[in-house]
Design a protein around this motif. Sequence first.
Motif, PDB file in Angstrom:
ATOM      1  N   LEU A  26       9.517   0.044   3.647  1.00  0.00           N
ATOM      2  CA  LEU A  26       8.219  -0.849   3.163  1.00  0.00           C
ATOM      3  C   LEU A  26       8.380  -0.345   1.970  1.00  0.00           C
ATOM      4  O   LEU A  26       8.013  -1.654   0.812  1.00  0.00           O
ATOM      5  CB  LEU A  26       7.230  -0.528   4.101  1.00  0.00           C
ATOM      6  CG  LEU A  26       6.113  -1.012   4.169  1.00  0.00           C
ATOM      7  CD1 LEU A  26       5.990  -2.577   3.833  1.00  0.00           C
ATOM      8  CD2 LEU A  26       4.511  -0.832   5.176  1.00  0.00           C
ATOM      9  N   ASN A  27       7.470   0.676   1.814  1.00  0.00           N
ATOM     10  CA  ASN A  27       7.430   1.379   0.221  1.00  0.00           C
ATOM     11  C   ASN A  27       8.706   1.602  -1.134  1.00  0.00           C
ATOM     12  O   ASN A  27       7.859   1.565  -2.258  1.00  0.00           O
ATOM     13  CB  ASN A  27       6.474   2.740   0.670  1.00  0.00           C
ATOM     14  CG  ASN A  27       4.933   2.226   1.610  1.00  0.00           C
ATOM     15  OD1 ASN A  27       5.120   3.185   2.573  1.00  0.00           O
ATOM     16  ND2 ASN A  27       4.669   1.341   1.841  1.00  0.00           N
ATOM     17  N   GLU A  58       0.040  -5.124  -5.913  1.00  0.00           N
ATOM     18  CA  GLU A  58       1.615  -4.406  -6.085  1.00  0.00           C
ATOM     19  C   GLU A  58       1.614  -2.862  -5.750  1.00  0.00           C
ATOM     20  O   GLU A  58       0.497  -2.203  -6.112  1.00  0.00           O
ATOM     21  CB  GLU A  58       1.634  -4.527  -7.598  1.00  0.00           C
ATOM     22  CG  GLU A  58       0.817  -4.143  -8.681  1.00  0.00           C
ATOM     23  CD  GLU A  58       1.007  -4.604 -10.146  1.00  0.00           C
ATOM     24  OE1 GLU A  58       2.433  -4.685 -10.468  1.00  0.00           O
ATOM     25  OE2 GLU A  58       0.291  -3.467 -10.724  1.00  0.00           O
ATOM     26  N   SER A  59       2.228  -2.006  -5.547  1.00  0.00           N
ATOM     27  CA  SER A  59       3.948  -2.812  -5.337  1.00  0.00           C
ATOM     28  C   SER A  59       4.433  -3.083  -4.244  1.00  0.00           C
ATOM     29  O   SER A  59       4.720  -4.010  -3.661  1.00  0.00           O
ATOM     30  CB  SER A  59       4.844  -1.737  -5.701  1.00  0.00           C
ATOM     31  OG  SER A  59       4.946  -2.202  -7.108  1.00  0.00           O
ATOM     32  N   SER A  60       4.016  -2.259  -2.558  1.00  0.00           N
ATOM     33  CA  SER A  60       4.471  -2.168  -1.767  1.00  0.00           C
ATOM     34  C   SER A  60       4.146  -3.811  -0.267  1.00  0.00           C
ATOM     35  O   SER A  60       4.022  -4.078   0.137  1.00  0.00           O
ATOM     36  CB  SER A  60       3.966  -1.106  -1.250  1.00  0.00           C
ATOM     37  OG  SER A  60       4.471   0.115  -1.847  1.00  0.00           O
ATOM     38  N   ASP A 125       0.367  -3.444   3.382  1.00  0.00           N
ATOM     39  CA  ASP A 125       0.648  -2.589   3.927  1.00  0.00           C
ATOM     40  C   ASP A 125       0.064  -1.313   4.461  1.00  0.00           C
ATOM     41  O   ASP A 125       0.640  -1.737   6.244  1.00  0.00           O
ATOM     42  CB  ASP A 125       2.072  -1.479   3.396  1.00  0.00           C
ATOM     43  CG  ASP A 125       1.232  -1.396   1.775  1.00  0.00           C
ATOM     44  OD1 ASP A 125       0.074  -1.113   2.008  1.00  0.00           O
ATOM     45  OD2 ASP A 125       1.894  -0.071   1.483  1.00  0.00           O
ATOM     46  N   PHE A 126      -0.708  -1.319   4.271  1.00  0.00           N
ATOM     47  CA  PHE A 126      -1.585   0.216   5.252  1.00  0.00           C
ATOM     48  C   PHE A 126      -2.748  -0.153   4.836  1.00  0.00           C
ATOM     49  O   PHE A 126      -3.594  -0.553   3.941  1.00  0.00           O
ATOM     50  CB  PHE A 126      -1.558   1.301   4.510  1.00  0.00           C
ATOM     51  CG  PHE A 126       0.456   1.637   4.801  1.00  0.00           C
ATOM     52  CD1 PHE A 126      -0.012   2.977   6.513  1.00  0.00           C
ATOM     53  CD2 PHE A 126       1.078   2.116   3.962  1.00  0.00           C
ATOM     54  CE1 PHE A 126       0.772   3.723   6.565  1.00  0.00           C
ATOM     55  CE2 PHE A 126       2.100   3.020   4.134  1.00  0.00           C
ATOM     56  CZ  PHE A 126       2.233   3.355   5.531  1.00  0.00           C
ATOM     57  N   LEU A 127      -3.560   0.038   6.469  1.00  0.00           N
ATOM     58  CA  LEU A 127      -4.925  -0.400   5.891  1.00  0.00           C
ATOM     59  C   LEU A 127      -5.711   1.388   6.524  1.00  0.00           C
ATOM     60  O   LEU A 127      -5.042   1.947   8.185  1.00  0.00           O
ATOM     61  CB  LEU A 127      -5.637  -0.869   6.885  1.00  0.00           C
ATOM     62  CG  LEU A 127      -7.139  -1.092   7.091  1.00  0.00           C
ATOM     63  CD1 LEU A 127      -8.056  -1.651   6.742  1.00  0.00           C
ATOM     64  CD2 LEU A 127      -7.256  -1.948   8.488  1.00  0.00           C
ATOM     65  N   ALA A 128      -6.520   2.359   5.683  1.00  0.00           N
ATOM     66  CA  ALA A 128      -6.763   3.212   6.422  1.00  0.00           C
ATOM     67  C   ALA A 128      -8.266   3.103   6.201  1.00  0.00           C
ATOM     68  O   ALA A 128      -9.244   2.963   6.795  1.00  0.00           O
ATOM     69  CB  ALA A 128      -6.085   4.531   5.146  1.00  0.00           C
ATOM     70  N   HIS A 129      -9.014   3.889   4.730  1.00  0.00           N
ATOM     71  CA  HIS A 129     -10.222   4.068   4.420  1.00  0.00           C
ATOM     72  C   HIS A 129     -10.964   2.329   3.989  1.00  0.00           C
ATOM     73  O   HIS A 129     -11.702   1.879   3.935  1.00  0.00           O
ATOM     74  CB  HIS A 129     -10.354   4.970   3.625  1.00  0.00           C
ATOM     75  CG  HIS A 129     -10.351   6.381   3.632  1.00  0.00           C
ATOM     76  ND1 HIS A 129     -11.049   6.999   4.611  1.00  0.00           N
ATOM     77  CD2 HIS A 129      -9.220   7.266   3.544  1.00  0.00           C
ATOM     78  CE1 HIS A 129     -10.409   7.994   4.322  1.00  0.00           C
ATOM     79  NE2 HIS A 129      -9.335   8.336   4.068  1.00  0.00           N
TER      80      HIS A 129
ATOM     81  N   VAL B  74      21.275  -7.329   2.952  1.00  0.00           N
ATOM     82  CA  VAL B  74      21.165  -6.340   2.688  1.00  0.00           C
ATOM     83  C   VAL B  74      20.348  -5.125   2.700  1.00  0.00           C
ATOM     84  O   VAL B  74      18.904  -6.415   2.153  1.00  0.00           O
ATOM     85  CB  VAL B  74      22.288  -6.015   1.415  1.00  0.00           C
ATOM     86  CG1 VAL B  74      24.167  -5.775   2.470  1.00  0.00           C
ATOM     87  CG2 VAL B  74      21.746  -6.741   0.331  1.00  0.00           C
ATOM     88  N   PRO B  75      19.472  -3.993   2.593  1.00  0.00           N
ATOM     89  CA  PRO B  75      18.686  -3.397   1.804  1.00  0.00           C
ATOM     90  C   PRO B  75      18.552  -3.811   0.991  1.00  0.00           C
ATOM     91  O   PRO B  75      19.403  -3.879  -0.660  1.00  0.00           O
ATOM     92  CB  PRO B  75      19.213  -1.877   2.288  1.00  0.00           C
ATOM     93  CG  PRO B  75      19.996  -1.617   3.628  1.00  0.00           C
ATOM     94  CD  PRO B  75      21.069  -3.005   2.935  1.00  0.00           C
ATOM     95  N   MET B  76      17.064  -3.682   0.725  1.00  0.00           N
ATOM     96  CA  MET B  76      17.156  -3.256  -1.292  1.00  0.00           C
ATOM     97  C   MET B  76      16.218  -2.580  -1.079  1.00  0.00           C
ATOM     98  O   MET B  76      15.452  -1.895  -0.268  1.00  0.00           O
ATOM     99  CB  MET B  76      15.732  -5.029  -1.501  1.00  0.00           C
ATOM    100  CG  MET B  76      15.447  -5.113  -2.681  1.00  0.00           C
ATOM    101  SD  MET B  76      14.219  -4.750  -2.750  1.00  0.00           S
ATOM    102  CE  MET B  76      12.552  -5.350  -2.431  1.00  0.00           C
ATOM    103  N   VAL B  77      16.813  -1.823  -2.673  1.00  0.00           N
ATOM    104  CA  VAL B  77      15.349  -1.209  -3.045  1.00  0.00           C
ATOM    105  C   VAL B  77      14.924  -1.106  -4.386  1.00  0.00           C
ATOM    106  O   VAL B  77      15.261  -1.569  -5.280  1.00  0.00           O
ATOM    107  CB  VAL B  77      16.285   0.857  -3.989  1.00  0.00           C
ATOM    108  CG1 VAL B  77      15.192   1.537  -4.131  1.00  0.00           C
ATOM    109  CG2 VAL B  77      16.825   0.734  -2.401  1.00  0.00           C
ATOM    110  N   PHE B  78      13.099  -0.955  -4.467  1.00  0.00           N
ATOM    111  CA  PHE B  78      12.750  -1.278  -6.019  1.00  0.00           C
ATOM    112  C   PHE B  78      12.213   0.235  -6.194  1.00  0.00           C
ATOM    113  O   PHE B  78      11.982   0.671  -5.606  1.00  0.00           O
ATOM    114  CB  PHE B  78      11.525  -1.970  -5.246  1.00  0.00           C
ATOM    115  CG  PHE B  78      10.350  -1.727  -4.705  1.00  0.00           C
ATOM    116  CD1 PHE B  78       9.248  -1.147  -5.557  1.00  0.00           C
ATOM    117  CD2 PHE B  78       9.814  -1.910  -3.689  1.00  0.00           C
ATOM    118  CE1 PHE B  78       8.430   0.114  -4.315  1.00  0.00           C
ATOM    119  CE2 PHE B  78       9.197  -1.264  -2.864  1.00  0.00           C
ATOM    120  CZ  PHE B  78       7.870  -0.904  -3.377  1.00  0.00           C
ATOM    121  N   ALA B  79      12.964   0.463  -8.030  1.00  0.00           N
ATOM    122  CA  ALA B  79      12.427   1.512  -8.558  1.00  0.00           C
ATOM    123  C   ALA B  79      11.312   1.722  -8.976  1.00  0.00           C
ATOM    124  O   ALA B  79      11.192   0.788  -9.095  1.00  0.00           O
ATOM    125  CB  ALA B  79      13.529   2.159  -9.696  1.00  0.00           C
TER     126      ALA B  79
END
Lengths: 189, 189
Positions: A26-27, A58-60, A125-129, B74-79
């Motif tokens: 994911l990240n 952005e980005s995740s 992607d995330f929910l925390a606070h 295929v997997p993706m990777v973002f720098a």
Amino acid sequence: MELLKEKIKQEGIVLEGSVLKVDTFLNHQVDAELMHEIGRTFEELFSESGVTKIMTIESSGIAPAVMTALRMRVPMVFARKRKSLTLREDLYTERVYSYTKQEESEVTVSRKFLAPSDRVLIIDDFLAHGEAALGMARIVGQAGAEVAGIGILIEKSFQSGRGKLLELGYRVESLARIASLDGGTVTFA
Amino acid sequence: MELLKEKIKQEGIVLEGSVLKVDTFLNHQVDAELMHEIGRTFEELFSESGVTKIMTIESSGIAPAVMTALRMRVPMVFARKRKSLTLREDLYTERVYSYTKQEESEVTVSRKFLAPSDRVLIIDDFLAHGEAALGMARIVGQAGAEVAGIGILIEKSFQSGRGKLLELGYRVESLARIASLDGGTVTFA
């Protein structure tokens, strides 16, 4: 969503300070098929909500948000995150505090991409606070548009974000709700 | 790719200093269906290249890269891009200079997401001086992996990036090649 929970169980790594590392899908590395399935799930959950636009930061958030946009056939807008910013008239701006990074950033969206007629589905992607989701919701409010709902991949249900969003009357759909990360173990709600 | 060129003609805005603004469908608001079509096109172009991984740089590369990854399974990777960074052993790091922003940043990829057996398709939104693509290619090299090809959405063919990449022996496929932005008009190659 079982597929996401399975992936978290298999590949998630619990770090100090209640941080859940999910950089294998994911990240940082991204599982595109999983993102597509997530998009399909949000499409089903919010199919009756009259969504006209997807928004994320952005980005995740971009990968799951663009898949949701593909499924729902609406445009996606990703808010820009910057450490400091000169105020500009053509941008909606909100301050968002990151507890993980312990820093505040400015989140901006160009005014031309939000209209009062928009019904915005916020994806993150995330929910925390709840800081990021609240910041995006305030930007939607600035535009005079409506929040159609908030779709979260991973919710830390032991933190305050969900409560804050529900209190404001938003519909929150989280695909994986984590009750605890105590002892380095993921326990789902 | 006609669909992308059409979109650039209709919605692209030429700013000073040879900057082409495409924030209505790529850099801020994102046209998810167009991104999916772009993914399909890269899939066709590189179907015989034995691609095992897609790589891009946050943030604007993520949407087209994840769609290409979806199509190619295929997997993706973002720098990750950061202004400065303490060197860490678990990361591949390269310096990349942005002519548009006139600043240097560190581009990093976690070592665990690149193996010597990988054949990496590098995807990016723009190719101008080639700095970002070259930085990613050097990271692939650091890992002992191979660059299977470089897929670009918008190439500024009047700048030096394409030449540099071809000189190093890389296959470059650009979906829209711009010969000139003179007089505020987009002229395709």
